[in-house]
Design a protein around this motif. Structure first.
Motif, PDB file in Angstrom:
ATOM      1  N   ASP A   1      48.854  32.371  11.798  1.00 54.72           N
ATOM      2  CA  ASP A   1      49.947  32.594  10.873  1.00 54.72           C
ATOM      3  C   ASP A   1      50.258  34.083  10.851  1.00 54.72           C
ATOM      4  O   ASP A   1      49.358  34.905  10.652  1.00 54.72           O
ATOM      5  CB  ASP A   1      49.561  32.105   9.475  1.00 54.72           C
ATOM      6  CG  ASP A   1      50.744  31.583   8.697  1.00 54.72           C
ATOM      7  OD1 ASP A   1      51.616  30.942   9.309  1.00 54.72           O
ATOM      8  OD2 ASP A   1      50.804  31.823   7.483  1.00 54.72           O
ATOM      9  N   ALA A   2      51.511  34.432  11.087  1.00 52.80           N
ATOM     10  CA  ALA A   2      51.945  35.831  11.060  1.00 52.80           C
ATOM     11  C   ALA A   2      52.328  36.165   9.618  1.00 52.80           C
ATOM     12  O   ALA A   2      53.429  35.870   9.174  1.00 52.80           O
ATOM     13  CB  ALA A   2      53.126  36.036  12.002  1.00 52.80           C
ATOM     14  N   LYS A   3      51.396  36.748   8.892  1.00 52.37           N
ATOM     15  CA  LYS A   3      51.610  37.031   7.477  1.00 52.37           C
ATOM     16  C   LYS A   3      51.770  38.513   7.239  1.00 52.37           C
ATOM     17  O   LYS A   3      51.014  39.331   7.743  1.00 52.37           O
ATOM     18  CB  LYS A   3      50.409  36.562   6.652  1.00 52.37           C
ATOM     19  CG  LYS A   3      50.407  35.102   6.342  1.00 52.37           C
ATOM     20  CD  LYS A   3      51.394  34.820   5.245  1.00 52.37           C
ATOM     21  CE  LYS A   3      51.389  33.359   4.919  1.00 52.37           C
ATOM     22  NZ  LYS A   3      52.677  32.734   5.029  1.00 52.37           N
ATOM     23  N   GLY A   4      52.760  38.849   6.454  1.00 53.07           N
ATOM     24  CA  GLY A   4      52.920  40.219   6.008  1.00 53.07           C
ATOM     25  C   GLY A   4      52.255  40.388   4.658  1.00 53.07           C
ATOM     26  O   GLY A   4      51.485  41.304   4.422  1.00 53.07           O
TER      27      GLY A   4
ATOM     28  N   ASP B   1      52.294  29.160  11.600  1.00 47.50           N
ATOM     29  CA  ASP B   1      53.368  29.564  12.507  1.00 47.50           C
ATOM     30  C   ASP B   1      53.140  29.068  13.931  1.00 47.50           C
ATOM     31  O   ASP B   1      54.073  28.632  14.596  1.00 47.50           O
ATOM     32  CB  ASP B   1      53.522  31.086  12.508  1.00 47.50           C
ATOM     33  CG  ASP B   1      54.010  31.606  11.167  1.00 47.50           C
ATOM     34  OD1 ASP B   1      54.819  30.916  10.524  1.00 47.50           O
ATOM     35  OD2 ASP B   1      53.577  32.701  10.770  1.00 47.50           O
ATOM     36  N   PHE B   2      51.883  29.124  14.404  1.00 46.55           N
ATOM     37  CA  PHE B   2      51.593  28.756  15.791  1.00 46.55           C
ATOM     38  C   PHE B   2      50.284  27.994  15.887  1.00 46.55           C
ATOM     39  O   PHE B   2      49.339  28.271  15.149  1.00 46.55           O
ATOM     40  CB  PHE B   2      51.477  30.010  16.677  1.00 46.55           C
ATOM     41  CG  PHE B   2      52.666  30.914  16.600  1.00 46.55           C
ATOM     42  CD1 PHE B   2      53.856  30.560  17.203  1.00 46.55           C
ATOM     43  CD2 PHE B   2      52.599  32.104  15.908  1.00 46.55           C
ATOM     44  CE1 PHE B   2      54.965  31.391  17.118  1.00 46.55           C
ATOM     45  CE2 PHE B   2      53.701  32.947  15.814  1.00 46.55           C
ATOM     46  CZ  PHE B   2      54.890  32.581  16.428  1.00 46.55           C
ATOM     47  N   ALA B   3      50.251  27.067  16.834  1.00 47.87           N
ATOM     48  CA  ALA B   3      49.016  26.383  17.219  1.00 47.87           C
ATOM     49  C   ALA B   3      49.036  26.288  18.738  1.00 47.87           C
ATOM     50  O   ALA B   3      50.089  26.057  19.339  1.00 47.87           O
ATOM     51  CB  ALA B   3      48.925  25.005  16.588  1.00 47.87           C
TER      52      ALA B   3
ATOM     53  N   LYS C   1      57.675  40.179  12.839  1.00 50.19           N
ATOM     54  CA  LYS C   1      56.270  40.057  13.206  1.00 50.19           C
ATOM     55  C   LYS C   1      56.006  38.709  13.888  1.00 50.19           C
ATOM     56  O   LYS C   1      55.330  38.635  14.909  1.00 50.19           O
ATOM     57  CB  LYS C   1      55.408  40.188  11.949  1.00 50.19           C
ATOM     58  CG  LYS C   1      53.933  40.211  12.198  1.00 50.19           C
ATOM     59  CD  LYS C   1      53.190  40.475  10.893  1.00 50.19           C
ATOM     60  CE  LYS C   1      51.722  40.711  11.156  1.00 50.19           C
ATOM     61  NZ  LYS C   1      51.008  41.054   9.936  1.00 50.19           N
ATOM     62  N   GLU C   2      56.555  37.642  13.320  1.00 54.53           N
ATOM     63  CA  GLU C   2      56.392  36.310  13.899  1.00 54.53           C
ATOM     64  C   GLU C   2      57.075  36.224  15.267  1.00 54.53           C
ATOM     65  O   GLU C   2      56.521  35.646  16.211  1.00 54.53           O
ATOM     66  CB  GLU C   2      56.980  35.260  12.954  1.00 54.53           C
ATOM     67  CG  GLU C   2      56.762  33.838  13.377  1.00 54.53           C
ATOM     68  CD  GLU C   2      57.353  32.836  12.391  1.00 54.53           C
ATOM     69  OE1 GLU C   2      57.490  31.675  12.790  1.00 54.53           O
ATOM     70  OE2 GLU C   2      57.683  33.211  11.249  1.00 54.53           O
ATOM     71  N   ALA C   3      58.242  36.833  15.411  1.00 54.29           N
ATOM     72  CA  ALA C   3      58.964  36.827  16.691  1.00 54.29           C
ATOM     73  C   ALA C   3      58.184  37.579  17.765  1.00 54.29           C
ATOM     74  O   ALA C   3      58.083  37.123  18.910  1.00 54.29           O
ATOM     75  CB  ALA C   3      60.355  37.443  16.517  1.00 54.29           C
ATOM     76  N   ARG C   4      57.602  38.728  17.397  1.00 50.98           N
ATOM     77  CA  ARG C   4      56.798  39.500  18.360  1.00 50.98           C
ATOM     78  C   ARG C   4      55.570  38.706  18.805  1.00 50.98           C
ATOM     79  O   ARG C   4      55.214  38.690  19.976  1.00 50.98           O
ATOM     80  CB  ARG C   4      56.373  40.841  17.761  1.00 50.98           C
ATOM     81  CG  ARG C   4      57.457  41.893  17.800  1.00 50.98           C
ATOM     82  CD  ARG C   4      56.896  43.286  17.524  1.00 50.98           C
ATOM     83  NE  ARG C   4      56.101  43.360  16.310  1.00 50.98           N
ATOM     84  CZ  ARG C   4      56.575  43.671  15.108  1.00 50.98           C
ATOM     85  NH1 ARG C   4      57.850  43.936  14.963  1.00 50.98           N
ATOM     86  NH2 ARG C   4      55.788  43.723  14.064  1.00 50.98           N
ATOM     87  N   ARG C   5      54.918  38.041  17.855  1.00 52.10           N
ATOM     88  CA  ARG C   5      53.732  37.254  18.206  1.00 52.10           C
ATOM     89  C   ARG C   5      54.118  36.094  19.124  1.00 52.10           C
ATOM     90  O   ARG C   5      53.378  35.771  20.055  1.00 52.10           O
ATOM     91  CB  ARG C   5      53.030  36.734  16.945  1.00 52.10           C
ATOM     92  CG  ARG C   5      51.756  35.974  17.247  1.00 52.10           C
ATOM     93  CD  ARG C   5      50.755  36.842  17.997  1.00 52.10           C
ATOM     94  NE  ARG C   5      49.550  36.094  18.326  1.00 52.10           N
ATOM     95  CZ  ARG C   5      48.742  36.384  19.319  1.00 52.10           C
ATOM     96  NH1 ARG C   5      48.950  37.444  20.068  1.00 52.10           N
ATOM     97  NH2 ARG C   5      47.680  35.647  19.559  1.00 52.10           N
TER      98      ARG C   5
END
Length: 129
Positions: free
Chosen positions: A103-106, A88-90, A40-44
Motif C-alpha cells: 500500500d502506497a501510503k502518505g 494498492d498492489f498485490a 507516490k502510487e503511480a511511481r510505485r
C-alpha cells in the motif's frame, strides 16, 4: 451591504463544477492510461511494471480487496457488511513464491491501522511503500 460579494448564478455553478482536491492533499496522476490516487502510487506502479518485465515478479494486480476475518468469523462493519482492507498492489515475488501486498501510503489513518492489524492477525502482512 458592506463586505457582501454578489455573484451571478453562472458564477455560482462554475464554483460547484470545479473538481475537488483529494482529502489528504494527494494529487492524482495517470500512467499507462490508469489514474492513480497519488503520485507516490503511480511511481510505485512504474517500478513494479519494471520488475514484472524483468521477471522478478508475476501476477501484478491493483486495488486488491482482502476480507477481514476474526476469531469467530468475518469482521463486520456497524451496518453489518463484511469489513475489508483494499491494498494498492498485490503480486507474486518469484524469488520466494510468496504473495506480497503493498500500500502506497502518505498518511496512514487510524481506520487503516486497525484494518492492517486485523489483516496481520490473519497472516496477511501489508507493506507500506
Amino acid at each position: 451591504m458592506v463586505g457582501t460579494e454578489r455573484m451571478t448564478a453562472a458564477e455560482l455553478r462554475g464554483r460547484h463544477d470545479q473538481p475537488k482536491g483529494q482529502k489528504y492533499g494527494a494529487q492524482r496522476e495517470t500512467v499507462d492510461g490508469i489514474t492513480f490516487d497519488s503520485r507516490k502510487e503511480a511511481r510505485r506502479y512504474q517500478q513494479l511494471r519494471l520488475l514484472l518485465r524483468a521477471g522478478d515478479i508475476a501476477d501484478l494486480r491493483r486495488q486488491v480487496a482482502i476480507e477481514l476475518e476474526g476469531r469467530d468469523g468475518p469482521v463486520l462493519t456497524r451496518t453489518g457488511r463484511r469489513m475489508k482492507i483494499t491494498v494498492d498492489f498485490a503480486y507474486t515475488d518469484l524469488r520466494t513464491g510468496l504473495t506480497v501486498y503493498e500500500d502506497a501510503k502518505g498518511l496512514p489513518t487510524r481506520d487503516y491501522e486497525v484494518r492492517r492489524a486485523v489483516a496481520a492477525a490473519q497472516g496477511v502482512e501489508v507493506i507500506e511503500v
